[in-house]
Design an enzyme around this catalytic site. Structure first.
Site, PDB file in Angstrom:
ATOM      1  CE  LYS A 133      -2.024   7.353   2.110  1.00  0.00           C
ATOM      2  NZ  LYS A 133      -0.862   6.625   2.662  1.00  0.00           N
ATOM      3  CG  ASN A 163     -10.105   0.698  -1.941  1.00  0.00           C
ATOM      4  OD1 ASN A 163      -9.118  -0.485  -2.387  1.00  0.00           O
ATOM      5  ND2 ASN A 163      -9.302   1.320  -2.974  1.00  0.00           N
ATOM      6  CG  ASN A 185     -21.353  11.305  -1.254  1.00  0.00           C
ATOM      7  OD1 ASN A 185     -20.626   9.363  -2.506  1.00  0.00           O
ATOM      8  ND2 ASN A 185     -21.198  11.709  -0.705  1.00  0.00           N
ATOM      9  CE1 TYR A 220      -5.518   8.587   4.916  1.00  0.00           C
ATOM     10  CE2 TYR A 220      -7.697  10.308   3.367  1.00  0.00           C
ATOM     11  CZ  TYR A 220      -6.440   8.460   2.709  1.00  0.00           C
ATOM     12  OH  TYR A 220      -6.181   7.956   2.880  1.00  0.00           O
ATOM     13  CB  THR A 227      -5.550   8.461  -1.308  1.00  0.00           C
ATOM     14  OG1 THR A 227      -6.341   9.228  -1.701  1.00  0.00           O
ATOM     15  CG2 THR A 227      -4.569  10.162  -0.419  1.00  0.00           C
ATOM     16  CG  ASP A 228      -8.822   9.819  -4.954  1.00  0.00           C
ATOM     17  OD1 ASP A 228      -8.541   9.309  -3.982  1.00  0.00           O
ATOM     18  OD2 ASP A 228      -9.900   8.938  -5.746  1.00  0.00           O
ATOM     19  CD  GLU A 229      -9.847  11.766   0.873  1.00  0.00           C
ATOM     20  OE1 GLU A 229     -10.091  12.720   1.505  1.00  0.00           O
ATOM     21  OE2 GLU A 229     -10.307  10.847   0.534  1.00  0.00           O
ATOM     22  CB  ALA A 268      -2.427   5.272   6.599  1.00  0.00           C
TER      23      ALA A 268
END
Ligand code: NAD
Ligand code: DAU
Length: 350
Positions: A160, A186, A255, A156, A131-133, A84
């Site tokens: 997905k 990850n 973050n 993105y 992905t969780d996105e 990807a």
């Protein structure tokens, strides 16, 4: 001998999956199909390349004819699809590249699997890594479950999400035996230094600014990459067809807190006075459409497949930093050439 195709095996997560499958399953022949884009690097799997049950195939999943011919020739029993375009910032600059690889590329693999297996799906499996996105952004509370509605916010995550929908549709329409997993962020060895943790490790080593987007109060749920590879192994072998599983680290960090922890650890490992790296923190212009918070409810993985993360974040982060400090040659290789142009363009405007 079963033939298993793993796509994107020269990338970050794919390389850990390849290593696990090639070394753990001598009865499988593992084919690693990768186009070797900027994110793919055969150095990531140099240690297993000599093994007799491994074959590397350089090729592009967006090339339908090539994919069909490969499937005709090799007659794969199973596919684990990781290839990807994976970086949100790049998807903002060039969304079409994400449609091509993530949507069209996945379609080509779906068509080739369906045509090759000719509706005889006995012992076959198409495993799509997502992905969780795709679930969008959470507020201050709540978790993504397998039934959370899709609400992608970046090109993105939209690409997905589209690919997930096509996989599910091929299951419903053609009976294709599929599983999908949606995983959180990850981290670990071999992570390309465009993503938060490896980029900041690289910049701390070279004492360059640490560009924190916005106010840094965005939350991600971090999972050590080897625990993701373990989960993928479990789902591939024991997951139920036509099911989705969420994979996460039970490990949420803002973050800015993560960056401060990373700075502390790097100062210790590099024998620099306490507080040195924190001085590099620079708040820069935010990412457009920046999702506030991701957090995964991985109860289903735990209850049905007995999976949970095997390392704590402290351990995983320490292992990761050690890997980068002992693999500075790897960092030098991947940050030469085109990386410099990307970096100038991405961060000059901030
Ligand atoms: P990565 O960018 O490190 O690696 C992607 C790999 O795919 C590279 O080796 C690249 O060469 C290859 N590739 C790209 N385009 C290709 C094409 N057209 N044909 C063939 N190969 C191509 O990505 P990653 O972080 O290892 O992510 C792997 C998968 O896991 C992706 O599907 C991603 O959406 C998903 N995922 C990633 C994370 C994460 O935190 N990194 C979390 C959840 C899910
Ligand atoms: O959640 C899973 C996703 O995690 C995967 O599907 C993606 O492939 C992967 O790239 C990752 O996406 P993120 O956008 O969450 O990861 P990234 O490392 O780019 O950013 C993590 C957080 O750090 C995010 O809130 C943006 C912020 N950030 C990132 C960079 C690169 C900064 O503050 N500064 C930066 O320079």
């Amino acid at each position: 001998m079963k033939k298993i195709l793993i796509t994107g095996g020269a990338g970050f997560i794919g390389s850990h999956v390849i290593r696990r499958f090639v070394s753990k399953y001598p009865a499988y022949h593992i084919y690693n199909l990768d186009a070797l884009t900027y994110a793919g690097n055969l150095e990531n799997i140099a240690d297993i390349e000599h093994l007799p049950n491994y074959t590397f195939v350089k090729g592009d999943i967006t090339d339908a004819d090539f994919i069909h011919q490969l499937f005709e020739k090799e007659q794969f029993d199973g596919i684990i699809h990781l290839a990807a375009e994976s970086h949100v910032d790049r998807s903002i600059t060039d969304p079409l590249a994400f449609v091509k690889t993530n949507v069209i590329g996945t379609m080509n693999l779906l068509n080739a699997s369906r045509d090759c297996w000719k509706n005889d799906y006995q012992d076959k499996r198409f495993y799509h890594i997502s992905t969780d996105e795709v679930y969008g952004a959470l507020g201050d509370t709540g978790l993504f479950t397998e039934t959370t509605p899709y609400s992608p916010n970046s090109p993105y995550s939209a690409s997905k999400a589209a690919s997930d929908h096509f996989v599910r549709a091929y299951g419903e329409t053609y009976g294709l035996p599929y599983v999908i997993t949606n995983c959180s962020n990850n981290y670990g060895p071999n992570h390309f230094p465009e993503k938060l943790i490896p980029l900041f490790i690289h910049n701390i080593i070279h004492q360059k600014p640490l560009p924190v987007y916005g106010d840094g109060n965005y939350t991600r749920d971090w999972l050590f990459v080897i625990d993701h590879a373990i989960a993928i192994d479990l789902v591939f072998h024991e997951g139920k067809n036509h099911e989705t599983y969420n994979i996460g680290g039970f490990n949420e960090w803002k973050n800015i807190d993560l960056v401060r922890l990373l700075c502390q650890k790097m100062d210790e490992k590099l024998n620099r006075p306490k507080g040195t790296s924190e001085q590099l923190i620079t708040f820069v212009k935010d990412r457009p459409g920046h999702d506030l918070r991701y957090a995964i409810d991985a109860t289903k993985m735990n209850k049905e497949l007995g999976w949970k993360p095997s390392v704590t974040f402290e351990e995983g982060l320490s292992l990761t930093i050690d890997w980068y400090l002992t693999h500075q040659e790897w960092l030098t290789h991947v940050t030469s050439g085109a990386y410099q142009q990307y970096y100038q363009k991405q961060y000059a405007e901030k």
